[in-house]
Structure formats: structure tokens, C-alpha cells
Enzyme design. Structure first.
Site, PDB file in Angstrom:
ATOM      1  N   HIS A 159    -109.220  52.661 -12.586  1.00  0.00           N
ATOM      2  CA  HIS A 159    -108.253  52.925 -13.657  1.00  0.00           C
ATOM      3  C   HIS A 159    -108.409  51.918 -14.785  1.00  0.00           C
ATOM      4  O   HIS A 159    -109.004  50.849 -14.607  1.00  0.00           O
ATOM      5  CB  HIS A 159    -106.816  52.879 -13.125  1.00  0.00           C
ATOM      6  CG  HIS A 159    -106.416  51.536 -12.598  1.00  0.00           C
ATOM      7  ND1 HIS A 159    -106.764  51.095 -11.340  1.00  0.00           N
ATOM      8  CD2 HIS A 159    -105.711  50.513 -13.169  1.00  0.00           C
ATOM      9  CE1 HIS A 159    -106.286  49.872 -11.152  1.00  0.00           C
ATOM     10  NE2 HIS A 159    -105.651  49.498 -12.245  1.00  0.00           N
ATOM     11  N   HIS A 161    -106.032  50.082 -17.956  1.00  0.00           N
ATOM     12  CA  HIS A 161    -104.706  49.837 -18.507  1.00  0.00           C
ATOM     13  C   HIS A 161    -104.739  49.949 -20.039  1.00  0.00           C
ATOM     14  O   HIS A 161    -105.706  49.522 -20.670  1.00  0.00           O
ATOM     15  CB  HIS A 161    -104.222  48.429 -18.141  1.00  0.00           C
ATOM     16  CG  HIS A 161    -104.114  48.189 -16.671  1.00  0.00           C
ATOM     17  ND1 HIS A 161    -102.942  48.370 -15.972  1.00  0.00           N
ATOM     18  CD2 HIS A 161    -105.026  47.780 -15.753  1.00  0.00           C
ATOM     19  CE1 HIS A 161    -103.133  48.079 -14.699  1.00  0.00           C
ATOM     20  NE2 HIS A 161    -104.396  47.715 -14.536  1.00  0.00           N
TER      21      HIS A 161
END
Length: 238
Positions: A159, A161
Site C-alpha cells: 500500500h 499512504h
């Protein structure tokens, strides 16, 4: 396309709750008392204004902006998209910042003790300002998954941010994007704090072959919608 043309106030209940037992860290950091609403001052509302003069073009290229004596390790990717309002209109002049783990799943941070190696040529952060069409674009390395101390064997999916600023430091939204097809998405305890499955899907970046660089990098698209029925889900929403 049927656009949501009416102003839609942010629905705090639709975002991840501050207290979610499935995500153990919230048990310690979630507020125990009702939140207080503080009136913004003129200074907070009107500034600072983020401009291109504060950025270097290399800030958006994470494969180069921390390189010391070579190239970072890992799969090179292009990450791009648009910042949109609730009526699907472009939001220009927005400062978008990203931070991420390296290809081995480790952050360049003193508190990260994961056994994966630190890449000396990868810093893991970048920034760019959206153009007149609300577009942003980064070159980076696809991050790796990593374990975190939650349940017995919890791993975060790969992932990235995001921090999205408006016209000042008090106008900031934070979210994450995941990668289409990652089997760890369905097992993620943090993403599991969101009750709306469709809203979770809006946090998944999709493969975009049209924007890929042949023989160099695949591209992933992630649009950030600030408000409306199709809004992206953000952290720290009161």
C-alpha cells in the site's frame, strides 16, 4: 454519468471509526471523550499557499530523489490519478504527498524493526502539486507487504499512504491506496475496519496499461474524490 450536484457534507460514520477492536492500536489511541470543534482562524483558512516554487521536479520521482550510489531495488511503477470534488470536477493546485515501504516491506524509519533490509537508494516519500486538470503523477517502487503486531499473523497488503492538502495545514486528508489483485487486501485488519465493501474497493488502485511505460514500468491509477457519495475514505475523520 449521474453526478452528485448537491453539496454532500462529510459522513463521519462512513469512514473508519476511531475505535475499532479488530485494529488493536486503536484501543490505546482512540479518544475517550467527545471531540471538540475549534473555530479556524483566518491564518489557517487562507494559508500557506503551496506552489511549484517550493518543489523540485525530482520530488515526484521516488526512484531518484533519494538515490545515493545506484538505483533502488524493486519493481518500478507509475502511480497517477486525479483529485476530484464531489461533482467530479478537477481540483487543481493540491499538494499531494506520498510515503511508503520499500520493495522488501520496510520503511526508512527508526521504529521499523522488520527484518527486511533498508534500501540505501530509496527514501520512500515524494510530493507533487496537481495540475489544472487535478492530475498527479509519481514514479516509484512497488512496496512490499509486511507483518505488524496486531493479531497472531497479520500482514499489511502492499500500500501507499497519501496526504492531500487544501489551502493550508488545517485542510488535510490522509488515506491509503492498495493494488488491484492483491490477495492480502481481503485479510487486512485495518481495511477491515470499514463496513462498506464498495468503499474499500475505492481505495484500490487499478492497473492502467495505457499509462504504462513500455519495457520500463507498469502504471496504476488511483483517483482521490474529496466529497460526495463516491468519496474516497479518509483517516482521522471526526
Amino acid at each position: 454519468m449521474d453526478l452528485d450536484l448537491e453539496f454532500a457534507p462529510r459522513d463521519a460514520a462512513a469512514h473508519p471509526p476511531a475505535l475499532a477492536p479488530i485494529y488493536r492500536s486503536t484501543l490505546l489511541r482512540a479518544p475517550r471523550q467527545p471531540l471538540l470543534s475549534l473555530r479556524s482562524t483566518l491564518t489557517e483558512i487562507t494559508g500557506p499557499i503551496f506552489g511549484e516554487s517550493e518543489l523540485d521536479p525530482i520530488d515526484a520521482d521516488l526512484t531518484r530523489n533519494h538515490a545515493r550510489d545506484g538505483d533502488p531495488i524493486g519493481e518500478r511503477i507509475i502511480l497517477h490519478g486525479r483529485v476530484l470534488d464531489g461533482d467530479a470536477r478537477a481540483v487543481p493546485g493540491v499538494l499531494v504527498e506520498i510515503w511508503q515501504a520499500n520493495a522488501g516491506g520496510r520503511y526508512r524509519h527508526a521504529n521499523d524493526s522488520f527484518t527486511a533490509a533498508i534500501d540505501p537508494n530509496f527514501g520512500g516519500c515524494g510530493r507533487v502539486i496537481t495540475d489544472a486538470e487535478g492530475r498527479y503523477r509519481f514514479r516509484t517502487i512497488r512496496p512490499g507487504p509486511y507483518p505488524f503486531p496486531n493479531r497472531e499473523n497479520d500482514w499489511r497488503p502492499a500500500h501507499i499512504h497519501y496526504s492531500v492538502f487544501g489551502q493550508g495545514f488545517s485542510q488535510r486528508l490522509i488515506t491509503q491506496s492498495y493494488f488491484e489483485g492483491d490477495p492480502l487486501i481481503a485479510r487486512d485488519a485495518i481495511l477491515g475496519t470499514m463496513p462498506d465493501v464498495a468503499a474499500r474497493q475505492r481505495l484500490v488502485a487499478t492497473l492502467d496499461m495505457e499509462a504504462s511505460a513500455p519495457f520500463e514500468a507498469l502504471a496504476w491509477r488511483f483517483d482521490i474524490v474529496l466529497r460526495g457519495r463516491g468519496a474516497s475514505r479518509f483517516e482521522s475523520v471526526a
